[in-house]
Structures are given as C-alpha cells and as structure tokens.
Design a protein around this motif. Structure first.
Motif, mmCIF file in Angstrom:
data_model
loop_
_atom_site.group_PDB
_atom_site.id
_atom_site.type_symbol
_atom_site.label_atom_id
_atom_site.label_comp_id
_atom_site.label_asym_id
_atom_site.label_seq_id
_atom_site.Cartn_x
_atom_site.Cartn_y
_atom_site.Cartn_z
ATOM 1 N N LYS A 70 0.812 -1.209 0.000
ATOM 2 C CA LYS A 70 0.000 0.000 0.000
ATOM 3 C C LYS A 70 0.851 1.267 0.000
ATOM 4 O O LYS A 70 0.442 2.298 -0.552
ATOM 5 C CB LYS A 70 -0.939 -0.009 1.205
ATOM 6 C CG LYS A 70 -2.146 -0.911 1.044
ATOM 7 C CD LYS A 70 -3.112 -0.727 2.192
ATOM 8 C CE LYS A 70 -4.385 -1.546 1.962
ATOM 9 N NZ LYS A 70 -5.364 -1.352 3.060
ATOM 10 N N LYS A 71 2.001 1.203 0.626
ATOM 11 C CA LYS A 71 2.865 2.380 0.711
ATOM 12 C C LYS A 71 4.001 2.353 -0.313
ATOM 13 O O LYS A 71 4.952 3.133 -0.218
ATOM 14 C CB LYS A 71 3.442 2.499 2.123
ATOM 15 C CG LYS A 71 2.385 2.734 3.187
ATOM 16 C CD LYS A 71 3.023 2.910 4.561
ATOM 17 C CE LYS A 71 1.954 3.163 5.636
ATOM 18 N NZ LYS A 71 2.583 3.326 6.983
ATOM 19 N N PHE A 72 3.899 1.463 -1.287
ATOM 20 C CA PHE A 72 4.974 1.385 -2.292
ATOM 21 C C PHE A 72 5.031 2.680 -3.115
ATOM 22 O O PHE A 72 4.002 3.208 -3.552
ATOM 23 C CB PHE A 72 4.732 0.203 -3.244
ATOM 24 C CG PHE A 72 5.446 -1.055 -2.817
ATOM 25 C CD1 PHE A 72 5.724 -1.297 -1.480
ATOM 26 C CD2 PHE A 72 5.812 -2.006 -3.759
ATOM 27 C CE1 PHE A 72 6.363 -2.458 -1.085
ATOM 28 C CE2 PHE A 72 6.462 -3.159 -3.378
ATOM 29 C CZ PHE A 72 6.730 -3.392 -2.034
ATOM 30 N N THR A 73 6.242 3.148 -3.297
ATOM 31 C CA THR A 73 6.476 4.280 -4.205
ATOM 32 C C THR A 73 6.738 3.748 -5.614
ATOM 33 O O THR A 73 6.840 2.530 -5.823
ATOM 34 C CB THR A 73 7.693 5.102 -3.743
ATOM 35 O OG1 THR A 73 8.865 4.278 -3.802
ATOM 36 C CG2 THR A 73 7.505 5.617 -2.326
ATOM 37 N N ASP A 74 6.874 4.671 -6.546
ATOM 38 C CA ASP A 74 7.214 4.245 -7.918
ATOM 39 C C ASP A 74 8.513 3.467 -7.925
ATOM 40 O O ASP A 74 8.665 2.470 -8.655
ATOM 41 C CB ASP A 74 7.331 5.469 -8.830
ATOM 42 C CG ASP A 74 5.980 6.053 -9.196
ATOM 43 O OD1 ASP A 74 4.971 5.359 -9.003
ATOM 44 O OD2 ASP A 74 5.949 7.206 -9.688
ATOM 45 N N HIS A 75 9.477 3.910 -7.122
ATOM 46 C CA HIS A 75 10.764 3.213 -7.050
ATOM 47 C C HIS A 75 10.572 1.777 -6.548
ATOM 48 O O HIS A 75 11.175 0.835 -7.080
ATOM 49 C CB HIS A 75 11.715 3.976 -6.124
ATOM 50 C CG HIS A 75 12.960 3.209 -5.776
ATOM 51 N ND1 HIS A 75 13.986 3.006 -6.659
ATOM 52 C CD2 HIS A 75 13.324 2.581 -4.615
ATOM 53 C CE1 HIS A 75 14.941 2.298 -6.081
ATOM 54 N NE2 HIS A 75 14.572 2.029 -4.840
ATOM 55 N N LYS A 843 10.263 5.595 -14.873
ATOM 56 C CA LYS A 843 9.792 6.613 -15.798
ATOM 57 C C LYS A 843 10.968 7.478 -16.268
ATOM 58 O O LYS A 843 11.052 7.851 -17.441
ATOM 59 C CB LYS A 843 8.737 7.489 -15.132
ATOM 60 C CG LYS A 843 7.429 6.788 -14.835
ATOM 61 C CD LYS A 843 6.436 7.747 -14.166
ATOM 62 C CE LYS A 843 5.116 7.048 -13.899
ATOM 63 N NZ LYS A 843 4.146 7.964 -13.238
ATOM 64 N N ARG A 844 11.854 7.763 -15.325
ATOM 65 C CA ARG A 844 13.023 8.568 -15.674
ATOM 66 C C ARG A 844 13.904 7.860 -16.691
ATOM 67 O O ARG A 844 14.507 8.495 -17.554
ATOM 68 C CB ARG A 844 13.816 8.869 -14.409
ATOM 69 C CG ARG A 844 14.951 9.858 -14.604
ATOM 70 C CD ARG A 844 15.702 10.099 -13.312
ATOM 71 N NE ARG A 844 14.804 10.594 -12.269
ATOM 72 C CZ ARG A 844 15.190 10.812 -11.005
ATOM 73 N NH1 ARG A 844 16.449 10.543 -10.648
ATOM 74 N NH2 ARG A 844 14.342 11.283 -10.122
ATOM 75 N N ASP A 845 13.967 6.525 -16.584
ATOM 76 C CA ASP A 845 14.764 5.767 -17.555
ATOM 77 C C ASP A 845 14.195 5.901 -18.955
ATOM 78 O O ASP A 845 14.931 5.965 -19.947
ATOM 79 C CB ASP A 845 14.835 4.297 -17.154
ATOM 80 C CG ASP A 845 15.565 4.087 -15.833
ATOM 81 O OD1 ASP A 845 16.431 4.917 -15.517
ATOM 82 O OD2 ASP A 845 15.247 3.116 -15.131
ATOM 83 N N VAL A 846 12.865 5.902 -19.027
ATOM 84 C CA VAL A 846 12.216 6.079 -20.330
ATOM 85 C C VAL A 846 12.538 7.476 -20.879
ATOM 86 O O VAL A 846 12.831 7.640 -22.070
ATOM 87 C CB VAL A 846 10.698 5.875 -20.218
ATOM 88 C CG1 VAL A 846 10.022 6.196 -21.541
ATOM 89 C CG2 VAL A 846 10.389 4.435 -19.797
ATOM 90 N N SER A 847 12.497 8.498 -20.007
ATOM 91 C CA SER A 847 12.879 9.854 -20.443
ATOM 92 C C SER A 847 14.311 9.865 -20.941
ATOM 93 O O SER A 847 14.625 10.460 -21.979
ATOM 94 C CB SER A 847 12.719 10.845 -19.283
ATOM 95 O OG SER A 847 11.374 11.026 -18.947
ATOM 96 N N HIS A 848 15.188 9.199 -20.191
ATOM 97 C CA HIS A 848 16.595 9.143 -20.602
ATOM 98 C C HIS A 848 16.755 8.513 -21.978
ATOM 99 O O HIS A 848 17.647 8.889 -22.746
ATOM 100 C CB HIS A 848 17.408 8.362 -19.577
ATOM 101 C CG HIS A 848 17.576 9.083 -18.277
ATOM 102 N ND1 HIS A 848 18.081 8.483 -17.143
ATOM 103 C CD2 HIS A 848 17.296 10.358 -17.920
ATOM 104 C CE1 HIS A 848 18.107 9.346 -16.153
ATOM 105 N NE2 HIS A 848 17.630 10.501 -16.602
ATOM 106 N N LEU A 849 15.897 7.551 -22.245
ATOM 107 C CA LEU A 849 15.979 6.866 -23.539
ATOM 108 C C LEU A 849 15.847 7.866 -24.693
ATOM 109 O O LEU A 849 16.623 7.832 -25.657
ATOM 110 C CB LEU A 849 14.869 5.812 -23.606
ATOM 111 C CG LEU A 849 14.945 4.792 -24.741
ATOM 112 C CD1 LEU A 849 16.123 3.868 -24.525
ATOM 113 C CD2 LEU A 849 13.651 4.000 -24.800
#
Length: 931
Positions: A70-75, A843-849
C-alpha cells in the motif's frame, strides 16, 4: 509468497465507470503452476498486471513476501518488477534493434550489474532455454518459438520469484506450444508461475492449480491456498523487510539508454541522416557567420601593431575629435565609411577619417584646438622611453615652395638648352599638373585635379629613430638619410611611386605626365606606347641620386607693392616657381637612399614619397624663422587677432593669401590636346590660373565678403594659396607630436601618461619646473587607431549579431523539427517503453531513452555542421587568399566551435524534453498492447 486481499479495480471513462475486479482475494504458494481461466473481459489480464506491478488496485492490498504494497512508491514498484517478477508475453515484446543476448541483458542492466556479469548470466539463461550459440542473432532472424524462448530467458535471467505468462502460446503453432509449455512447466517446479490463457485443455494438462474468473470475481479454484496456510508457510520462511527491499536497485544507466537509442537511430539510418543534415543547416549558418566575424576581427587584431606605426598617438594644434565625430555618425554612415576604406586588401585609416569628416554634420563641434606650449612639449619629451619606440616633432613646414629640381616643362621664348638649365619648384610643378588636368582635351579631365592632393602629397619629414624605421622598411638602394642635405625616397608595397609623385618630384616630364593620364583614363589611341614602356621601366638606379636645390624664403618670396590692398590689410608677394639661375643662396640636396616596406608590413610609419631629415627641418627653421615673409605674417596676425576670411579650414593660425604671381614673364607650352590659346597662363602657387589683375582684385574682394568682381574670375577662392606661419617656418614650437608605442597593447601606457596632463595633480618637468593644474591648458591627443578599431569592431559585431539572428531562425526551425521527429520516435517505440517498464525501468529511464536519442542527434548534427563549416572556411580562405592575399578571412576558433556545439546539443535536448516526458507518462499496460 503472494497474496491478493480484496482487490478491486475500477476504470474511469468519460461516460462511465468500469469495475474490472470486484474484491478478489487469492493466495499463492511459493512454487506452483497456476492458470487463470475465464472469458474475455473477466479480469484475467488486469489481475496479472496488478500482480506484476504494471497496474495498481483501486482498493485492497497486494502482499509480497508478507509485506504490504500500500505504501509502495514508484521506485518500490520498479524494484519489485525487476527483482521479483518475470514477464512472458504472447507477442514476445523483444526489442528489434537488439540481438537476443542484449534483449536478455536488459533486465540485468536495469538491476545495475556489471557488463561481464550481465553477459555471463544472459548466456546461461539462453542456454537454459536451448538457444546456445545464437547470442548475436536479431529477433527477426528467429522463429516464433525461438523468440518466445528468448522472452522466457529474459524473464528468468534476474532469478525472479514469480513468472507471469500472458497467453504464452497464443502466437505459436501446436508443436511449438507444447515445447514452450513443457519449458514453463519445468520452471514452475522451482518458482511460482501464473499463466493467463483461454485454453482450458492447456491449463488442465500443465497447471497444478486452475482459477476461474467471471465478471471480476473468482468463481472457481481447483487447489485453493488459504491465508492461514500462507501464514504458516511464512512463519518458518524468511520475510524481506521494507529496508531490504529499499536497498534493491532498479535503474537503467545512461549508457544503456544511449546504446538503445543509438541502435534505434542506426536501424533507421536513412531517416537519421536526413535529420542530421537538416539540423546542421542552422549550425552551419551560425558557425559560418561567426567564423567570418572572427576571421575579420582576427585580421584587424593582427594588423593593430602594424597599423599603429602608420597611425601613432598624435598631439596637434588643430585636429578632429574622432570620438565626438563618431557620436554624430549613424551606424549606416560608419558602415559605409568602413566599407569604402577597405583598399588594396587593407584598411586605409586616413581615408576613413577623411570620409567621416566629409560625411559629418557636426564638424565644427568636433574640431580640437590645442595650445601646445614649450612646457607641454617638455612634458611629452619626459615620457619614459620604454613606452614608445619613436617620437617625432613636426613644425608644419611646407618645403614644396622651397624645393627645386630639373624637369621638362616647355616655356615660350626659351631654347631647349636654356630650358635644360631651368629648375622648377615642387609646388610649381604641381600647379602645372593641375592646369594640364583642367585643360587637357578641352577640360575632360578637370575632375581629376582633386586626385593631385590625394596622390601627390608625399613630401615629409622622416623619423630620427633609424632603427625603428628599418624594422619596417628595407633599404633597397643607398642608405638611410640622416644629414641635412640628404633626402630619401620611400616606395609603396609594390615597389612603385605613383605617376603623380613621379611627376611632382621631377622624374616625369609634362609629356610623360599627360601620357600617363591618357593611359589611365582609357585614351589608348593617344598614348605614346614607346614612351609609356619607358615610363614603366624606371629602375631604382634611375631614382637614386636625384638632385634638388633648397632656397630659403627670402630667395623665392619678394614683396609686390603693386598688389597692396590696404583696405583688407593684405600684402601680396611674388613667388618664383622657376629658377633660371637668378635665385640666390641655394643649398643642394640629394636622394641618398630608397626604402621599401618589408614583407608583412601593410601599414608603415611612412607613406610613399620624398622625405627630408629632422636635421634639414632644423636648418629650414633656422633659415626662415625671421625671414621677410614670416616677419610679415607674424606682424599681420598680431595686428589682426580676429581677422576672418583668410583661414584655411582646420588650420588654427590665420593664414595670409600669398598670391604667387608666377609666370608673368613666361608662357607654358602645354601638351597636345590642351586648349592653351584661351588661357593666360599666370600660374598661382597651389592650383589654377587667374586671367588678369581685375580678376585678382575680384577674388580678394570675394574672400573678404564682397561680391564685386566675382563674375570676372570664373575661379573659386580655393584656387588661391593659403600659407600659415608654420608653412613658412615661423614657429619653433612643434605643431604636431607623433608618438609610436611599442605595441597596440602598450599604447595604453602612452595614453595614460598623456592623460596626466589634465589631472588635478602637480606635474614636475625634467627641467625642475612645477606645473599646477591651473597652469595647464586642456590638451587633447588623437588616438585614431583605437577609435577606428573600435568602430570597425562595433560594425563587425552589429553585422555578426544581425546575421547570427537571421541564421538562428533555421536553427530554431531544426529544433522544432527535432522535437517532432522525437515525438514520432516515441510513437514508434511505445512497445519498447512498455518492455522497459515491465523489466523494472523507471519513468526517468524512459525519459533518458529519448533524451539520449536527441543528444545523439544533437552531437551528430553539431559535429557534421562544424565539419561543413571548417570545409567552407577552407574553401573561402583559399578563394579570398588567391584573389586578395589574405588566407584567414574565416577563422572559427576552437572555443567558439565548442560553444556552438554545446548550444546545438542543448537545443536538440530541449526539443526532446516534451516528447521524452510524454514517453515517461505512457501507461505500461497500454504500451505493451500497442502494435
């Protein structure tokens, strides 16, 4: 191992809410083969996506290893997908530009493993699914079954706890399906495998447990696993803490993103090439403009020290304040002046100044009048000698009236032998040249008389500092003149003297002068070709040794009481432009040396012409300081301190018009084509003719403000000679002081020293005399070069900015284009985005792509654009060098190229920000479904 506790999932659309899962609760064993069956739309795939962390429940809880999510972040979800889950998709979802080993390695790369470990584990996983030796093959080189094996290897390579399979055999034939199911069955012996399928036969044959879903609810479970059993299992099994989970990593490196993007661009090489070419247009435009700007600026900077010798820091009695003049000149005026001043591959600074003066509307306010005193001269002499290389003190003497030589001018009533004995003053020869130009071919060349002043003024005083001069000039014949009876000639950069100067100095006869005029204005049919060839073949040996005779003022000027105009307190003097043996006290002078500028010296301290020595200047002053004419002028100025009408423009000392009265006893025989029958050839010192005594009276009256007699003359006032006291040697204090600094940078030392004169501090001279601020009049020096260089640089900068702004439009267009192309690339790589997210990519990895993709395009465009620029620079420099001798008109410095390159990359990356963000926001579930 895994538990779903009252999971609900609601999708909100514009029109309605869709409840996909309605509170399902399931627990799964550590290792079992679970098949989820049910009709389309029952919630099978939604359940699988929630278990895999690709989608999240609206309500309820997903327990992983006894830990709530329940408390999981995106990371946390990214780490979960990378370390706990392995996905097997119906359509394989392999990245086409990567080989199969690289496809498998991708999950490990996101885990942060080193290259050697990734390669080892990827090959082991491929070997495990029967693909050993096929590591470098691309997905399009494999069969469907082989591609699914690669997908299984990718799912297993990170050793996940849970394997999720979404219709793994849906795209395979029956034989291959069996092979794949056998492989998955074997995997389930050690792991939890959850498979979604429509095929109940397949599920019954291979599964150890079948769960049936209908309308978002569990309606059947062949081997249920209660929460109590799960609790008992985990009572003896280790449970990961939140801290342990937090320490696990899921991050795709920039290098991985770069490689993926680079390969994608390489696969689309033709399109990438077109994008790079289009993007580089703006870079080429901007960098080419900067290259030319820096080349011109570098050329000007390189010329500064050279130009300095021709444009020293100068203090004059009467000068123009260029800084004031420039303030009144518009940018377009300055641009035109700079353009017109570019002559023979160099900047003609003196011409530039003259143009500014001619085009100025505030000339009167820009005039400087300095009161140069003995104290100021001593102050300048006290300047530290290490500030400058040479210093010249000039008195404003005009020796053209006093210097006589032999030349061929034909006079009526004299035999050839008698004419050979005659000598003529330089100013007299000048007058004859002007008359010939005004009357040759019935006045067709009259407009060329203005050229005489520009091209035939080359008589001046040389510098006493011989070493400085010889650092810029070669002595091609003879030696450097030092004695008072010695003269020297300075040639131009082509080792020539102008035809005007050759005539003025007595080397050309009047026929040769007229012949030269015919040649240069295009009257080839009247040119004596034999004579012209002779004129063009004059050698240094013919120039050196030329003899002149110097006569003091009292020998050439005599009072003429017949022209005493008492009303205007103006007394006329006769002036003899011909020496027929009657002039007295002549002193012989001789050309003892000929100099020419050294290679690379475009601006020397001496223009081409004839030069006398400082020793002769002192002799001239000693002879003429108290001559009859200087005494008269001195007295006239004392009696008429406010006299007007006799002042030459820009001359402080009010001059007396010395009407020459030349030629009363002589008639000049002019060359063919001169309408001499209509001319009474009484030639005046300076320019022009007057017809009779009445005309003379009319001119004088016109000068004094009266209009009487003006209609009788036909000549303007400018045709009368105006001599100042300095012209005839009546001043012992220098009227001009020229200081030649060591270099352009050292020039500040000179100007800083001169600025002390107008400071508030006392100044102690080397003589011991102390001057307070009140004792010193304000004296302004002229630093033409600094102002001219500043003006040129300002114009270059203005033009550069304008052109850069213009060419930057193409850079802006290419930036927008890159943004569009990147967005297209996002649309083309949607499935790849889904794969990366399913493997734990952030998500940041996709942006980096996509940031990496735009960076690659930017780098490629920048490099290509700069290479093209340097190629253009090479060609341009070669062409300009061939035609104009300057091989560095374009010179893009490395640091400017680096700045342009960085800007190009930054712009392309900025262009990709929005598309990259759009890619990062892609729903991985939707992305995986795209085709």
């Amino acid at each position: 191992m895994l538990k779903l506790d009252h999971i609900t999932k609601v999708y909100q659309t514009k029109e309605m809410k869709v409840e996909a899962l309605k509170g399902i609760s399931l627990a799964f064993r550590k290792n079992e083969f679970v098949s989820i069956l049910g009709p389309s739309g029952c919630g099978k795939t939604t359940t699988l996506n929630i278990i895999g962390g690709l989608d999240h429940a609206t309500d309820g809880d997903l327990m992983i290893g006894g830990v709530s999510t329940k408390k999981f972040t995106d990371h946390d979800w990214d780490v979960y997908r990378n370390h706990r889950i392995g996905f097997i998709f119906q359509s394989y979802n392999l990245i086409p530009q990567e080989n199969i080993q690289e496809n498998v390695e991708l999950a490990l790369a996101i885990s942060g493993l080193k290259k050697e470990e990734r390669q080892r584990r990827a090959r082991e996983a491929l070997n495990q699914v029967g693909l050993q030796g096929m590591y470098s093959k691309k997905p399009n080189e494999l069969s469907g079954g082989q591609c699914q094996r690669v997908a299984i290897a990718r799912a297993l390579v990170n050793e996940p706890d849970i394997l999720l399979a979404d219709e793994p055999t849906g795209a395979l034939d029956s034989v291959t399906s069996v092979q794949i199911m056998d492989l998955i069955k074997k995997i389930s012996e050690k792991k939890l495998v959850i498979m979604v399928t429509h095929n109940p036969d397949l599920a019954k044959k291979y599964s150890t447990r079948i769960i049936n879903l209908l309308d978002g609810r569990v309606v059947g479970d062949s081997n249920p696993y209660s929460f109590e059993e799960e609790a008992q299992e985990y009572a003896v099994a280790p449970v990961l803490t939140e801290e342990q989970i937090a320490r696990e990593k899921a991050k795709m490196s920039w290098w991985t993103a770069f490689k993926l993007s680079a390969k994608n661009l390489w696969v689309k090489a033709k399109r990438t090439t077109m994008i790079v070419l289009a993007s580089s247009i703006g870079i080429v435009g901007v960098s080419a403009v900067l290259a030319v700007s820096q080349g011109v600026t570098g050329y000007i900077t390189g010329m500064q020290d050279d130009m300095l010798s021709g444009n020293p820091v100068t203090v004059e009695e009467n000068a123009i304040d260029l800084s004031n003049l420039m303030q009144g000149a518009t940018a377009s005026t300055q641009t035109q002046v700079v353009k017109d001043s570019w002559q023979d591959g160099k900047i003609n600074v003196q011409f530039m100044i003259e143009q500014l003066i001619n085009m100025s509307t505030i000339l009167s306010s820009a005039t400087i009048q300095n009161n140069i005193t003995e104290d100021y001269v001593q102050f300048v002499r006290d300047m530290p000698s290490d500030y400058y290389r040479a210093m010249a003190e000039e008195y404003g003497i005009d020796v053209r009236n006093n210097l006589y030589t032999h030349t061929d001018i034909r006079l009526d009533g004299y035999s050839a032998d008698e004419l050979k004995k005659q000598k003529y003053s330089v100013s007299g020869i000048l007058s004859v040249c002007a008359t010939i130009l005004e009357n040759l071919e019935n006045g067709k060349f009259a407009s060329y008389t203005s050229m005489i002043g520009q091209y035939a003024n080359g008589i001046g005083q040389c510098l006493e500092q011989q070493d400085y001069v010889l650092s810029e000039y070669n002595v091609v014949s003879g030696r450097y003149a030092t004695g008072e009876n010695e003269l020297m000639l300075v040639l131009n950069h082509r080792n020539e003297l102008t035809d005007f100067n050759l005539t003025l100095l007595g080397y050309y006869s009047q026929d040769e002068f007229a012949n030269a005029i015919y040649h240069y204005v295009g009257y080839e049919d009247k040119v004596n070709q034999e004579l012209w060839q002779k004129q063009q073949s004059i050698t240094v040996d013919e120039l050196i040794g030329k003899e002149y005779t110097y006569y003091p003022n009292d020998s050439i000027y005599s009072a003429n009481p017949d022209y005493d105009v008492s009303k205007y307190q103006l007394k006329q003097y006769n002036y003899s432009f011909v020496d027929d043996g009657t002039l007295q006290n002549g002193v012989p002078l001789k050309v003892v040396g000929i100099l020419t500028p050294k290679d690379g010296v475009d601006y020397g301290c001496m223009d081409s012409g004839l030069y006398y020595t400082p020793a002769f200047a002192k002799r001239y002053l000693a002879d003429n300081l108290n001559s009859t004419i200087t005494t008269f002028i001195r007295k006239y100025l004392a009696d008429n301190p406010n006299a007007s009408g006799f002042t030459s423009s820009l001359v402080q000392v009010q001059g007396v018009n010395m009407i020459s009265g030349i030629g009363y006893d002589y008639r000049v025989q002019f060359p063919d084509g001169l309408a001499s029958e209509d001319i009474d050839p009484k030639i005046f010192h300076g320019y022009g003719l007057v017809g009779n005594q009445n005309a003379l009276q009319g001119i004088l009256a016109g000068m004094a403000g009266s209009s009487s007699g003006s209609s009788d003359t036909g000549f303007s006032v400018e045709k009368l000679a105006v001599l100042s006291l300095r012209n005839v040697g009546g001043e012992t204090i220098p009227g001009t002081i020229k200081i030649y600094p060591n270099s352009f940078n050292d020039k500040d030392e000179v100007t800083n020293y001169l600025d002390q004169w107008k400071s508030d501090k006392d100044i102690t001279l080397s003589t011991g005399k102390v001057l307070t601020a009140k004792d010193r009049d304000d004296i302004k020096y002229t630093d033409n070069l600094a102002l001219v260089i500043s003006m040129i640089n300002n114009i270059v900068n203005i033009v550069t900015i304008a052109l850069v702004c213009f060419t930057a439009l193409s850079l802006a267009v290419s930036t927008v284009m890159i943004g569009i192309i990147t967005y297209v690339s996002v649309m083309e790589r949607v499935k790849e985005i889904g794969v990366i997210r399913s493997l734990g990519g952030r998500k940041r990895d996709v942006s980096h792509l996509f940031n990496a993709e735009t960076a690659i395009i930017g780098v490629a465009s920048g490099i290509f654009g700069l290479l093209v620029t340097y190629l253009i620079e090479l060609i341009l420099n070669l062409v300009i060098g061939i035609y104009y001798g300057f091989y560095a008109i374009a010179n893009l410095s490395w640091w400017t190229a680096l700045i342009v390159f960085v800007i190009a990359v930054l712009l392309t990356m900025i262009a990709g920000i929005l598309p990259a963000r759009s890619a990062a926001r892609q729903d991985p579930v939707v992305a995986l479904r795209s085709e």
